[in-house]
Design a protein around this motif. Sequence first.
Motif, PDB file in Angstrom:
ATOM      1  N   LYS A   1       4.631  -0.175   3.572  1.00 48.67           N
ATOM      2  CA  LYS A   1       5.136  -1.231   4.439  1.00 48.67           C
ATOM      3  C   LYS A   1       4.321  -2.521   4.278  1.00 48.67           C
ATOM      4  N   ASP A   2       3.014  -2.378   4.092  1.00 47.07           N
ATOM      5  CA  ASP A   2       2.162  -3.553   3.870  1.00 47.07           C
ATOM      6  C   ASP A   2       2.518  -4.256   2.567  1.00 47.07           C
ATOM      7  N   ILE A   3       2.803  -3.478   1.531  1.00 46.41           N
ATOM      8  CA  ILE A   3       3.171  -4.071   0.235  1.00 46.41           C
ATOM      9  C   ILE A   3       4.482  -4.834   0.359  1.00 46.41           C
TER      10      ILE A   3
ATOM     11  N   GLU B   1      11.024  -0.901   5.606  1.00 48.17           N
ATOM     12  CA  GLU B   1      10.377  -0.470   6.849  1.00 48.17           C
ATOM     13  C   GLU B   1      11.232   0.538   7.608  1.00 48.17           C
ATOM     14  N   MET B   2      12.532   0.288   7.677  1.00 51.31           N
ATOM     15  CA  MET B   2      13.415   1.218   8.384  1.00 51.31           C
ATOM     16  C   MET B   2      13.455   2.580   7.692  1.00 51.31           C
ATOM     17  N   LEU B   3      13.521   2.576   6.376  1.00 54.84           N
ATOM     18  CA  LEU B   3      13.537   3.818   5.618  1.00 54.84           C
ATOM     19  C   LEU B   3      12.225   4.577   5.805  1.00 54.84           C
ATOM     20  N   CYS B   4      11.112   3.857   5.775  1.00 51.49           N
ATOM     21  CA  CYS B   4       9.813   4.499   5.999  1.00 51.49           C
ATOM     22  C   CYS B   4       9.723   5.095   7.398  1.00 51.49           C
ATOM     23  N   ASP B   5      10.182   4.353   8.398  1.00 49.74           N
ATOM     24  CA  ASP B   5      10.153   4.848   9.781  1.00 49.74           C
ATOM     25  C   ASP B   5      11.030   6.083   9.942  1.00 49.74           C
TER      26      ASP B   5
ATOM     27  N   SER C   1       5.467  10.120  12.210  1.00 54.11           N
ATOM     28  CA  SER C   1       4.073   9.916  12.593  1.00 54.11           C
ATOM     29  C   SER C   1       3.381   9.046  11.551  1.00 54.11           C
ATOM     30  N   TYR C   2       2.177   8.598  11.891  1.00 49.09           N
ATOM     31  CA  TYR C   2       1.464   7.702  10.977  1.00 49.09           C
ATOM     32  C   TYR C   2       1.123   8.429   9.682  1.00 49.09           C
ATOM     33  N   ASN C   3       1.344   7.727   8.589  1.00 48.64           N
ATOM     34  CA  ASN C   3       0.994   8.224   7.265  1.00 48.64           C
ATOM     35  C   ASN C   3       0.403   7.047   6.497  1.00 48.64           C
ATOM     36  N   PRO C   4      -0.815   7.195   5.962  1.00 45.93           N
ATOM     37  CA  PRO C   4      -1.449   6.066   5.272  1.00 45.93           C
ATOM     38  C   PRO C   4      -0.626   5.530   4.098  1.00 45.93           C
ATOM     39  N   LEU C   5       0.043   6.404   3.379  1.00 43.08           N
ATOM     40  CA  LEU C   5       0.849   5.963   2.248  1.00 43.08           C
ATOM     41  C   LEU C   5       2.055   5.149   2.717  1.00 43.08           C
TER      42      LEU C   5
END
Length: 156
Positions: free
Chosen positions: A86-88, A68-72, A77-81
Motif C-alpha cells: 500500500k505504501d508503494i 488498497e481495496m484489494l489489499c484490505d 489483519s495487519y500484514n507488513p507486506l
Amino acid sequence: MQADSFRDAARGFFHTVKTERNMRIHLTAAVYVLFFSPFLGVTRSEYGVLLLTIAMVIAAEAFNTAIEMLCDYAQKSYNPLIGKTKDIAAGAVLVCAVFAAFVGIAVLWRPKAILALLITIVTNPLYLVLFILSLILAFFFIFKVPCGVREKLHKK
C-alpha cells in the motif's frame, strides 16, 4: 456489452471520487488549472501536456485506491507486506503528483499573465465574488460533502 463496461468504469471512478479525499483534491486542482489556463495563454500543445499530466495523476490515484481495496479485502489483519504494498502504491501517486506540479509550473509560470489575472479578479467585484465562491465550493467538495460515504459503503 460495451455500454456495461463504460457504466462499470464510471461507477468505479465515482466510487473513488466519493471515498478518496486525495482524488477530490486532484480533481479540484485539475479544474482550476484547466479553467485558468486560457487566461495565461496556454497553447494547444501545452494543453495536451496538461491533460496527459492530469490523466496520469487521476489514474494513479484510482490504481492506488484499487490496490488498497484489494489489499484490505485479502488481508483483514495487519500484514507488513500488505502495508509495504500500500505504501508503494501511495508512493507512485506521490511521484505523479509532484511531477505534475513541476509540469504545471513549467507550463503555467508566466508572472506577467498571472499578475494581470490576479489584478483582474481582485479589481472586479463580480469576479472576486465568483472566485471566493469557487473556493468555498471546492472546500466543501474536498472536505465536507462526501463525509460518511466511506462508512456507508463499508456497512453494505
